[in-house]
Design a protein around this motif. Structure first.
Motif, short mmCIF file in Angstrom:
data_model
loop_
_atom_site.label_atom_id
_atom_site.label_comp_id
_atom_site.label_asym_id
_atom_site.label_seq_id
_atom_site.Cartn_x
_atom_site.Cartn_y
_atom_site.Cartn_z
N VAL A 57 36.14 46.27 41.00
CA VAL A 57 36.95 46.08 42.21
C VAL A 57 36.08 46.21 43.46
O VAL A 57 36.23 45.44 44.43
CB VAL A 57 38.11 47.11 42.23
N ALA A 58 35.16 47.17 43.46
CA ALA A 58 34.28 47.35 44.62
C ALA A 58 33.37 46.13 44.82
O ALA A 58 33.16 45.69 45.96
CB ALA A 58 33.45 48.61 44.44
N LEU A 59 32.85 45.56 43.73
CA LEU A 59 31.99 44.38 43.84
C LEU A 59 32.77 43.18 44.38
O LEU A 59 32.27 42.42 45.22
CB LEU A 59 31.37 44.06 42.48
N VAL A 60 33.98 42.98 43.88
CA VAL A 60 34.80 41.86 44.36
C VAL A 60 35.11 42.02 45.85
O VAL A 60 35.04 41.05 46.62
CB VAL A 60 36.10 41.77 43.53
N ALA A 61 35.44 43.24 46.28
CA ALA A 61 35.73 43.47 47.70
C ALA A 61 34.50 43.20 48.56
O ALA A 61 34.59 42.60 49.63
CB ALA A 61 36.23 44.91 47.90
N GLY A 115 34.31 51.33 34.97
CA GLY A 115 33.99 49.91 35.04
C GLY A 115 34.97 49.13 35.90
O GLY A 115 34.58 48.25 36.67
N VAL A 116 36.24 49.45 35.77
CA VAL A 116 37.26 48.76 36.58
C VAL A 116 37.05 49.05 38.07
O VAL A 116 37.11 48.15 38.92
CB VAL A 116 38.67 49.18 36.14
N LEU A 117 36.76 50.30 38.41
CA LEU A 117 36.54 50.65 39.81
C LEU A 117 35.31 49.96 40.38
O LEU A 117 35.31 49.47 41.52
CB LEU A 117 36.40 52.18 39.94
N VAL A 118 34.23 49.91 39.58
CA VAL A 118 33.03 49.23 40.05
C VAL A 118 33.28 47.73 40.24
O VAL A 118 32.83 47.13 41.22
CB VAL A 118 31.87 49.46 39.05
#
Length: 244
Positions: free
Chosen positions: A164-168, A159-162
């Motif tokens: 971060v990817a959405l914010v980027a 969830g944390v990785l997803v």
């Protein structure tokens, strides 16, 4: 003399029955031979926990126990031995101070580590100095995050990785949109005609040779019309009329 006694019916003798009975009693009296086994409790332990390698189906004639670290007793380092008559543990070369052998042959591991995982063999010696052995397995795993199973930890990390990817992706989209708007505005400014300054007409009006008369130029003519004078009439070229 009386008649001779008749032989037993069927030719059987009484002593044959005694032999059969004795043979059956001897067979029933023989104790069955059962191979003892090793059971780990628990079957898989976390680091820092205690594990018991329990010896099952141990014979009552056993006089000594010897635990080895390996799949067989031959050639494997000795952890410790236990003599039943004196009830004492004898440490071996592989003894770490965390192992204890009980009178029933079981081996207790305290504060196990990942290095303790592997095969362990118990060798027994009975009153006739006959030897037997059995092997068990010790499984050790790493500790997990307290209160969270492995699946929950993996879900949190995913969830944390997803996130971060959405914010980027959102930041990149906003930057591209802002850059595009700035480029469009710059193009529009370059294509827009220049604005005329006060008191000056557009550039294409410079083609006319004479400027339009201003208010000051038109004023004398207007005043002459208001104050008519005969001299004006006299200024008319009568010769031009005759010629026409």
């Amino acid at each position: 003399m009386g008649p001779p006694s008749a032989a037993p019916h069927g030719g059987h003798r009484p002593w044959q029955g005694f032999l059969i009975t004795a043979s059956l009693l001897t067979f029933w009296d023989l104790p069955p031979t059962v191979q003892f086994t090793i059971e780990a409790l628990p079957s898989s332990a976390a680091e820092g926990k205690d594990v018991l390698l329990r010896a099952c189906n141990i014979s009552e004639t056993i006089q000594a126990y010897y635990w080895h670290k390996g799949k067989t007793a031959e050639g494997s380092p000795l952890i410790a031995g236990y003599l039943i008559d004196v009830q004492v543990n004898i440490p071996g070369t592989a003894y770490s101070g965390r192992e204890t052998i009980y009178s029933n042959g079981s081996l207790l591991f305290q504060n196990v580590t990942l290095e303790d995982a592997g095969s362990y063999t118990l060798r027994t010696i009975n009153a006739k100095y006959d030897s037997d052995q059995a092997t068990g397995q010790l499984h050790v795993h790493q500790n997990n995050v307290p209160g969270l199973p492995v699946g929950a930890v993996a879900g949190i990390v995913t969830g944390v990785l997803v996130g971060v990817a959405l914010v980027a992706a959102l930041v990149c989209f906003l930057l591209l949109a802002r850059t595009g708007r700035a480029s469009i505005r710059r193009d529009l400014r370059e294509q827009r005609p220049p604005a005329s300054t006060p008191g000056h007409g557009p550039s294409h009006r410079s083609a006319f040779s004479a400027p339009l008369p201003g208010p000051r130029t038109a004023t004398p003519l207007y005043e002459e019309l208001l104050h008519s004078d005969a001299n004006i009439y006299c200024r008319i070229d009568h010769k031009a009329d005759v010629v026409s």
